[in-house]
Design a protein around this motif. Sequence first.
Motif, PDB file in Angstrom:
ATOM      1  N   LEU A   1       7.226  -2.218  -8.120  1.00 28.04           N
ATOM      2  CA  LEU A   1       6.489  -3.462  -7.900  1.00 28.04           C
ATOM      3  C   LEU A   1       6.385  -3.772  -6.416  1.00 28.04           C
ATOM      4  CD1 LEU A   1       5.225  -6.155  -8.962  1.00 28.04           C
ATOM      5  CD2 LEU A   1       7.545  -7.074  -8.955  1.00 28.04           C
ATOM      6  N   LEU A   2       7.512  -3.721  -5.708  1.00 25.66           N
ATOM      7  CA  LEU A   2       7.516  -4.046  -4.282  1.00 25.66           C
ATOM      8  C   LEU A   2       6.773  -2.992  -3.461  1.00 25.66           C
ATOM      9  CD1 LEU A   2      11.147  -5.422  -3.723  1.00 25.66           C
ATOM     10  CD2 LEU A   2       9.016  -6.685  -4.103  1.00 25.66           C
ATOM     11  N   LEU A   3       6.810  -1.734  -3.905  1.00 21.87           N
ATOM     12  CA  LEU A   3       6.101  -0.687  -3.171  1.00 21.87           C
ATOM     13  C   LEU A   3       4.593  -0.896  -3.253  1.00 21.87           C
ATOM     14  CD1 LEU A   3       6.026   1.906  -1.554  1.00 21.87           C
ATOM     15  CD2 LEU A   3       6.192   3.194  -3.707  1.00 21.87           C
ATOM     16  N   ILE A   4       4.078  -1.159  -4.439  1.00 15.59           N
ATOM     17  CA  ILE A   4       2.636  -1.399  -4.575  1.00 15.59           C
ATOM     18  C   ILE A   4       2.247  -2.670  -3.825  1.00 15.59           C
ATOM     19  CG2 ILE A   4       0.736  -1.781  -6.176  1.00 15.59           C
ATOM     20  CD1 ILE A   4       1.975   1.058  -6.180  1.00 15.59           C
ATOM     21  N   GLN A   5       3.081  -3.667  -3.901  1.00 14.11           N
ATOM     22  CA  GLN A   5       2.812  -4.916  -3.178  1.00 14.11           C
ATOM     23  C   GLN A   5       2.719  -4.657  -1.673  1.00 14.11           C
ATOM     24  OE1 GLN A   5       5.911  -8.117  -3.101  1.00 14.11           O
ATOM     25  NE2 GLN A   5       4.442  -9.235  -4.354  1.00 14.11           N
ATOM     26  N   ALA A   6       3.649  -3.861  -1.155  1.00 12.63           N
ATOM     27  CA  ALA A   6       3.666  -3.561   0.283  1.00 12.63           C
ATOM     28  C   ALA A   6       2.480  -2.707   0.705  1.00 12.63           C
ATOM     29  CB  ALA A   6       4.973  -2.851   0.647  1.00 12.63           C
ATOM     30  N   ALA A   7       1.980  -1.882  -0.216  1.00  9.90           N
ATOM     31  CA  ALA A   7       0.911  -0.934   0.112  1.00  9.90           C
ATOM     32  C   ALA A   7      -0.487  -1.496  -0.117  1.00  9.90           C
ATOM     33  CB  ALA A   7       1.086   0.344  -0.716  1.00  9.90           C
ATOM     34  N   LEU A   8      -0.606  -2.701  -0.639  1.00  8.51           N
ATOM     35  CA  LEU A   8      -1.906  -3.236  -1.068  1.00  8.51           C
ATOM     36  C   LEU A   8      -2.981  -3.129   0.001  1.00  8.51           C
ATOM     37  CD1 LEU A   8      -1.070  -6.421  -3.177  1.00  8.51           C
ATOM     38  CD2 LEU A   8      -2.152  -4.307  -3.951  1.00  8.51           C
ATOM     39  N   GLU A   9      -2.667  -3.531   1.224  1.00  9.58           N
ATOM     40  CA  GLU A   9      -3.687  -3.563   2.278  1.00  9.58           C
ATOM     41  C   GLU A   9      -4.112  -2.173   2.719  1.00  9.58           C
ATOM     42  OE1 GLU A   9      -5.230  -6.329   3.178  1.00  9.58           O
ATOM     43  OE2 GLU A   9      -3.999  -7.254   1.615  1.00  9.58           O
ATOM     44  N   LEU A  10      -3.363  -1.146   2.346  1.00  9.39           N
ATOM     45  CA  LEU A  10      -3.672   0.221   2.769  1.00  9.39           C
ATOM     46  C   LEU A  10      -4.317   1.046   1.669  1.00  9.39           C
ATOM     47  CD1 LEU A  10      -0.454   1.070   4.838  1.00  9.39           C
ATOM     48  CD2 LEU A  10      -2.665   0.212   5.653  1.00  9.39           C
ATOM     49  N   LEU A  11      -4.513   0.456   0.492  1.00 14.41           N
ATOM     50  CA  LEU A  11      -5.178   1.177  -0.587  1.00 14.41           C
ATOM     51  C   LEU A  11      -6.678   1.280  -0.308  1.00 14.41           C
ATOM     52  CD1 LEU A  11      -3.502  -0.405  -3.770  1.00 14.41           C
ATOM     53  CD2 LEU A  11      -3.029   1.843  -2.753  1.00 14.41           C
ATOM     54  N   PRO A  12      -7.341   2.292  -0.850  1.00 12.96           N
ATOM     55  CA  PRO A  12      -8.796   2.408  -0.667  1.00 12.96           C
ATOM     56  C   PRO A  12      -9.517   1.195  -1.255  1.00 12.96           C
ATOM     57  CG  PRO A  12      -7.870   4.437  -1.570  1.00 12.96           C
ATOM     58  CD  PRO A  12      -6.791   3.405  -1.641  1.00 12.96           C
ATOM     59  N   ASN A  13     -10.755   0.998  -0.832  1.00 11.99           N
ATOM     60  CA  ASN A  13     -11.579  -0.096  -1.353  1.00 11.99           C
ATOM     61  C   ASN A  13     -12.748   0.401  -2.196  1.00 11.99           C
ATOM     62  OD1 ASN A  13     -10.457  -2.647  -0.165  1.00 11.99           O
ATOM     63  ND2 ASN A  13     -10.729  -1.486   1.722  1.00 11.99           N
ATOM     64  N   ASP A  14     -12.703   1.688  -2.578  1.00 14.39           N
ATOM     65  CA  ASP A  14     -13.835   2.270  -3.296  1.00 14.39           C
ATOM     66  C   ASP A  14     -13.438   2.866  -4.648  1.00 14.39           C
ATOM     67  OD1 ASP A  14     -12.327   4.382  -2.478  1.00 14.39           O
ATOM     68  OD2 ASP A  14     -13.946   5.443  -1.428  1.00 14.39           O
ATOM     69  N   ARG A  15     -12.302   2.406  -5.176  1.00 14.00           N
ATOM     70  CA  ARG A  15     -11.809   2.865  -6.476  1.00 14.00           C
ATOM     71  C   ARG A  15     -11.332   4.319  -6.470  1.00 14.00           C
ATOM     72  NH1 ARG A  15     -15.893   0.055 -10.981  1.00 14.00           N
ATOM     73  NH2 ARG A  15     -15.162  -2.071 -10.597  1.00 14.00           N
ATOM     74  N   SER A  16     -11.217   4.915  -5.302  1.00 13.01           N
ATOM     75  CA  SER A  16     -10.782   6.311  -5.243  1.00 13.01           C
ATOM     76  C   SER A  16      -9.264   6.451  -5.249  1.00 13.01           C
ATOM     77  CB  SER A  16     -11.332   6.985  -3.985  1.00 13.01           C
ATOM     78  OG  SER A  16     -10.781   6.402  -2.803  1.00 13.01           O
ATOM     79  N   GLY A  17      -8.531   5.334  -5.128  1.00 13.26           N
ATOM     80  CA  GLY A  17      -7.075   5.395  -5.113  1.00 13.26           C
ATOM     81  C   GLY A  17      -6.510   5.802  -6.463  1.00 13.26           C
ATOM     82  N   ARG A  18      -5.316   6.350  -6.431  1.00  9.25           N
ATOM     83  CA  ARG A  18      -4.629   6.766  -7.648  1.00  9.25           C
ATOM     84  C   ARG A  18      -3.163   6.322  -7.578  1.00  9.25           C
ATOM     85  NH1 ARG A  18      -9.176   7.326  -8.709  1.00  9.25           N
ATOM     86  NH2 ARG A  18     -10.317   9.208  -9.369  1.00  9.25           N
ATOM     87  N   ILE A  19      -2.750   5.574  -8.589  1.00 16.84           N
ATOM     88  CA  ILE A  19      -1.344   5.173  -8.720  1.00 16.84           C
ATOM     89  C   ILE A  19      -0.846   5.716 -10.045  1.00 16.84           C
ATOM     90  CG2 ILE A  19       0.275   3.240  -8.929  1.00 16.84           C
ATOM     91  CD1 ILE A  19      -1.727   1.574  -7.248  1.00 16.84           C
ATOM     92  N   ILE A  20       0.228   6.487  -9.983  1.00 16.88           N
ATOM     93  CA  ILE A  20       0.816   7.066 -11.191  1.00 16.88           C
ATOM     94  C   ILE A  20       2.272   6.628 -11.271  1.00 16.88           C
ATOM     95  CG2 ILE A  20       1.162   9.141 -12.568  1.00 16.88           C
ATOM     96  CD1 ILE A  20      -1.735   8.802 -11.662  1.00 16.88           C
ATOM     97  N   ASN A  21       2.643   5.982 -12.366  1.00 19.38           N
ATOM     98  CA  ASN A  21       4.015   5.545 -12.599  1.00 19.38           C
ATOM     99  C   ASN A  21       4.697   6.498 -13.580  1.00 19.38           C
ATOM    100  OD1 ASN A  21       3.641   3.198 -10.987  1.00 19.38           O
ATOM    101  ND2 ASN A  21       2.675   2.161 -12.707  1.00 19.38           N
ATOM    102  N   LEU A  22       5.857   7.003 -13.193  1.00 21.69           N
ATOM    103  CA  LEU A  22       6.602   7.893 -14.095  1.00 21.69           C
ATOM    104  C   LEU A  22       7.437   7.054 -15.044  1.00 21.69           C
ATOM    105  CD1 LEU A  22       6.602  11.042 -14.173  1.00 21.69           C
ATOM    106  CD2 LEU A  22       5.541  10.015 -12.157  1.00 21.69           C
TER     107      LEU A  22
END
Length: 280
Positions: A124-145
């Motif tokens: 949760l905190l990692l995604i929160q911290a990374a929010l501003e650095l994620l792509p803005n064109d839906r090309s990002g990928r987040i995979i939770n194990l």
Amino acid sequence: MSNQILKDKLAIVTGASRGIGEAIAHNLASKGCSIILNHSSPRSSSACSSVQASLSSQYPSQTFLVVQADLGTLDGPLQLVAACGGKQIDIIINNSGVSGNEFLPSVTMAQFERQYNINVRGPLLLIQAALELLPNDRSGRIINLSSISSSMGFIGQSVYGGTKAALEAMTRTWARELADRATVNAVNPGPIDTRMYQGTEDWFKEHIRPAMEMTPVLRVTDGEKGALDREISEEVQKAGGRRGLPEEVAGVVGSLCLPEMGFCTGQVVCANGGMRFQLG
């Protein structure tokens, strides 16, 4: 020859020093990714550096950076994102996790806090911290194990199974909230041949034996039996089937990171040999 379909992409892989995390790092690197290789403690420093050296040797045109950051702490996720130097983060693999089996009367708050802090709060905190650095064109990928434990109701897993169920719930929420930035999916491995599973108690392995026996891809074929040495063959027979390989989980994760997987989000994807579909 490597497939460069993810060339110029930057990925974070947490828990990258061994097991599934190491296999995922190799899979993504083979597709052209540069990777931030995370490990949590000094004990894993040497192992993670070895992964870095191996990747750098095979893929010299890509960047592989080792970052020690304990995702079970409040500051660890921020430290990990800071190591990206403000660059766009295209892929985040929330792989780091801990397990522990304990019957309900003996569960302690220390066990609860450790597993939830690392397995749930950390992502949760990692995604929160990374929010501003994620792509803005839906090309990002987040995979939770996640884990098959989130849905199988295995004894002794009030805490561990609960953490993985929570992670799957966050996956679905993030898939909606981050729809303009990234797809978000979970992968739910079954018993995998890692140090974590090897340390599992004998009583737990005996408990899940019926599930192992009913899992299609865990059954060893006659042809495979001939290729196993006697010690491995006896272990497989005792367990009720073979364990999955880290590379098999990494293959599922790597596929979800491909550009053509942009129409798949909010899903829990099988990486357990078919153990999950027994539940209907």
